[in-house]
Structures are given as structure tokens and as C-alpha cells.
Motif scaffolding. Structure first.
Motif, PDB file in Angstrom:
ATOM      1  N   TYR A 235      30.423 -77.132   0.883  1.00  0.00           N
ATOM      2  CA  TYR A 235      30.863 -78.129   2.053  1.00  0.00           C
ATOM      3  C   TYR A 235      30.823 -76.563   2.987  1.00  0.00           C
ATOM      4  O   TYR A 235      30.962 -75.207   2.518  1.00  0.00           O
ATOM      5  CB  TYR A 235      32.427 -77.797   2.187  1.00  0.00           C
ATOM      6  N   ASP A 236      31.396 -76.941   4.258  1.00  0.00           N
ATOM      7  CA  ASP A 236      31.383 -75.676   5.288  1.00  0.00           C
ATOM      8  C   ASP A 236      33.202 -75.986   5.770  1.00  0.00           C
ATOM      9  O   ASP A 236      33.785 -76.298   4.697  1.00  0.00           O
ATOM     10  CB  ASP A 236      31.057 -76.241   6.642  1.00  0.00           C
ATOM     11  N   ASN A 240      32.979 -80.626   5.719  1.00  0.00           N
ATOM     12  CA  ASN A 240      31.889 -80.958   5.721  1.00  0.00           C
ATOM     13  C   ASN A 240      30.929 -80.722   4.988  1.00  0.00           C
ATOM     14  O   ASN A 240      30.983 -80.231   4.943  1.00  0.00           O
ATOM     15  CB  ASN A 240      31.001 -81.336   7.084  1.00  0.00           C
ATOM     16  N   LEU A 241      30.515 -82.473   3.490  1.00  0.00           N
ATOM     17  CA  LEU A 241      29.562 -81.949   3.045  1.00  0.00           C
ATOM     18  C   LEU A 241      28.398 -81.649   3.146  1.00  0.00           C
ATOM     19  O   LEU A 241      27.647 -82.030   4.047  1.00  0.00           O
ATOM     20  CB  LEU A 241      29.031 -82.880   2.044  1.00  0.00           C
ATOM     21  N   ARG A 242      27.680 -80.004   3.419  1.00  0.00           N
ATOM     22  CA  ARG A 242      26.476 -79.947   3.420  1.00  0.00           C
ATOM     23  C   ARG A 242      25.364 -79.249   3.057  1.00  0.00           C
ATOM     24  O   ARG A 242      24.119 -78.891   3.012  1.00  0.00           O
ATOM     25  CB  ARG A 242      26.723 -78.481   4.821  1.00  0.00           C
ATOM     26  N   GLY A 243      25.724 -80.038   1.157  1.00  0.00           N
ATOM     27  CA  GLY A 243      24.671 -79.747   0.690  1.00  0.00           C
ATOM     28  C   GLY A 243      24.629 -79.839  -0.540  1.00  0.00           C
ATOM     29  O   GLY A 243      26.142 -79.526  -0.869  1.00  0.00           O
ATOM     30  N   GLY A 250      14.990 -73.198  -5.256  1.00  0.00           N
ATOM     31  CA  GLY A 250      15.083 -74.618  -4.124  1.00  0.00           C
ATOM     32  C   GLY A 250      15.674 -75.537  -5.218  1.00  0.00           C
ATOM     33  O   GLY A 250      16.628 -76.368  -3.910  1.00  0.00           O
ATOM     34  N   LYS A 251      14.982 -75.590  -6.584  1.00  0.00           N
ATOM     35  CA  LYS A 251      15.441 -77.249  -7.049  1.00  0.00           C
ATOM     36  C   LYS A 251      17.528 -76.954  -7.646  1.00  0.00           C
ATOM     37  O   LYS A 251      18.264 -75.810  -7.388  1.00  0.00           O
ATOM     38  CB  LYS A 251      15.970 -76.566  -8.602  1.00  0.00           C
TER      39      LYS A 251
END
Length: 346
Positions: A235-236, A240-243, A250-251
């Protein structure tokens, strides 16, 4: 020593100035309505028995009564004697995993927040037992030592987050050792409760468990998470969910509950393993079982024995309220005759 048992009621005293202003406003409004109705010189003929002085006296009495009742509700107490009280109970250290994997949301709202909520509930139920908290990720730290100051314990618990231990990992062995060292020599029943997902555990767990068992300390474990694995949300600053967390290739990284290690720790530590979920509070269940054990004395403390003195305020308030009830708003015939003899007006 002097204190108020319920000091929160003293905040009601702030109403007194507003009530005084209300009385003044109502009196002025009443006087204005009388002036609008008839000339001031006619008031003695229209309402000859009306007494402004008595109305003011009744208002003052009511204000005094209200003040006394508020102070009585706060229950003033006087310390009469100092007593020495034995402190008995059990000692519990909770080891809480604060690694980033505990942010997984397979337990709502996430693993760490669920654990903190259950610890907070446990603290609220404690009566005389001592509780301490060790937080760990790549390293272990004592968040607060064994204490019966439950308010302070809650404050320190609320401050725990994923940044409390910057080094990532799951140093369960270090957490156990730190908890064991945190117990004093009091002959109380002692237990360590580990709340973690058990992933990426580090250190010599075997020797840590043996050290605890040798000192008569039981070790319980609560596993939070899913054995199937779930992603770790990122989260930022605004929430907010950012990933999701990824590895070097990268997995998406999946965090899995390692039940096997937690079962082994509990089994060798003469405790029990529980798999946490969204519905049951296993921390409370563990403590309920521990509370059945015989409580031992771990110290003494001096407490002041207080006696209530609210009736010193309540009785005068009732007497003044009774006096106010029997005071009419009519002029006193005796005062009226005296004023006429002296040529005065009331």
C-alpha cells in the motif's frame, strides 16, 4: 489523600456558566415582556405580589444544588489508610511476528491487525496477571516487559506495525529466548505464546525450546494464514493498494502458513498449537486454560484504602432543593409591611 472516583463527571461543571447566562437571559426577556405589556409604574398594581428577589434566590439555590449534585456524582473519596496487598497471578509473554508476510489478508483485515485485536481483547480481560510483549521479524525486541499496567500495555501494542522491526525475517528462536530472559525469578506459572505464520523461520529453535522447558515455561503457538499461500499486498502512504510484493524475477511472492514448525514448537514446548481464523479467538482460549492453573505470588504493592464522601454533598443538595421548593415567588407579607413602614419598595 483525596480523589474523585468518577472525575469524568466534573466536566459537567462547564455547564454552570451557560446555565447562569440562560437564567439571566430568561429574566431579562421576562422583564422586557412586562415592560412591553404595561408601563413599569403599573407593575406594582398588576402583579403586586411578584418578588424579583425571591426568583433570584431560587435561581441561585438551584445552581448550588446542581453543582453539589455534580460533585456528588464524581464521588469524592478520602484515603483513610495504606494497605499492603499481595500480587498473585500468572506470567505470559506474547511473541508477535511483525514481518511483512503478516500483512497478508487471508485473515481479515490482515494477519497482524487480527493478532493485535486479539491481544488487546486479552489485555482488557486481565485481572492481576502480568503480560509482556516481544515483537520479532529478522530480530526480536521487547515492546513492553511483564506488567500489570494494562493501559500502558495497550498503548505500546497500538504502536506496533510492520516498521517496528526494520530487518525482515522470522526470528522465532530469538523471540523465545528474549521472552524467557524477560521472566523474573518469581515462582509463577509462566507461558510463551507465539503468534506468527512461521514462514522463513531463523535461528536455533531446538535449543531455545529446551531452555524454556528446563525453566518450566510452556510454549503455545498460533498460526495465522493459509497453507496454500496468498500474495503480500503493498500500500502507498494514503492506504491505496499499489500492487503485490514480487521477487527479483518479477513473480508475485506468496506467503504460506508453516504449520509443521509451529506444531513442533508447541509439542516440544509442552503447549498446544492452534490454527487461527477469522472467527475464533484462540489467544483467549489459551489464556482461559492457563488461568485455571494455580496462581502464585510475585510481589506486593501498597494501595490506599479510600472511603466515599459523596453524602457530604448530597445531603446539603437535598436540603437546599427542599428549601427552594417551599420558597414562593410571592412577596412576603412581613417584608411588605416593613417596607411600607420604612417607605421602601421591594
Amino acid at each position: 489523600m483525596f480523589r474523585f472516583e468518577n472525575p469524568e463527571y466534573l466536566n459537567l461543571l462547564w455547564l454552570i456558566p451557560f446555565i447562569i447566562l440562560l437564567f439571566i437571559w430568561l429574566n431579562n426577556r421576562k422583564q422586557k415582556m412586562l415592560k412591553d405589556f404595561a408601563d413599569e409604574n403599573l407593575h406594582r398594581f398588576i402583579i403586586p405580589d411578584h418578588s424579583n428577589a425571591k426568583i433570584k434566590i431560587k435561581s441561585v439555590l438551584l445552581l448550588i444544588v446542581l453543582t453539589l449534585l455534580i460533585l456528588a456524582a464524581a464521588n469524592p473519596q478520602v484515603g483513610t489508610k495504606l494497605q499492603e496487598v499481595r500480587q498473585t497471578g500468572i506470567d505470559v509473554f506474547i511473541c508477535l511476528d511483525v514481518s511483512l508476510s503478516m500483512s497478508a489478508e487471508d485473515i481479515k483485515p490482515n494477519r497482524l491487525e487480527k493478532a493485535k485485536f486479539q491481544i488487546s481483547n486479552l489485555i482488557q480481560k486481565l485481572r492481576g496477571d502480568r503480560i509482556g510483549l516481544v515483537i520479532f521479524a529478522g530480530q526480536a525486541y521487547i515492546q513492553f516487559p511483564l506488567t500489570t499496567d494494562y493501559s500502558a500495555a495497550n498503548l505500546f501494542l497500538n504502536a506496533v506495525d510492520f516498521n517496528s522491526v526494520p530487518q525482515q525475517g522470522t526470528a522465532i528462536a530469538s523471540a523465545i529466548n528474549m521472552a524467557v530472559e524477560g521472566f523474573d525469578t518469581a515462582s509463577t506459572q509462566k507461558a510463551v505464546i507465539i503468534i506468527t505464520d512461521g514462514e522463513d523461520h531463523e535461528g536455533d529453535i531446538e535449543s531455545a525450546i529446551e531452555n524454556a522447558v528446563e525453566k518450566g515455561i510452556k510454549i503455545y503457538t498460533i498460526g495465522l494464514g493459509s497453507p496454500d499461500g496468498v500474495p503480500i499486498p503493498l500500500y502507498d502512504e494514503r492506504g491505496n493498494l499499489r500492487g503485490f510484493k514480487t521477487d527479483n524475477s518479477g513473480k508475485t511472492v506468496l506467503t504460506k502458513l508453516n504449520e509443521q514448525i509451529l506444531k513442533e514448537i508447541a509439542g516440544k514446548g509442552n503447549g498446544v498449537y492452534y490454527r487461527g481464523n477469522n472467527y475464533e479467538d484462540y489467544l483467549d482460549k489459551i489464556y482461559t486454560d492457563l488461568a485455571q492453573l494455580e496462581k502464585a505470588e510475585y510481589g506486593t504493592k501498597k494501595v490506599t484504602d479510600y472511603e466515599s464522601r459523596y453524602y457530604y454533598l448530597l445531603i446539603p443538595a437535598l436540603i437546599l432543593l427542599l428549601i427552594e421548593f417551599f420558597i414562593s415567588e410571592r412577596k412576603s407579607p412581613f417584608i411588605s409591611r416593613l417596607n411600607r413602614k420604612l417607605g421602601l419598595e421591594e
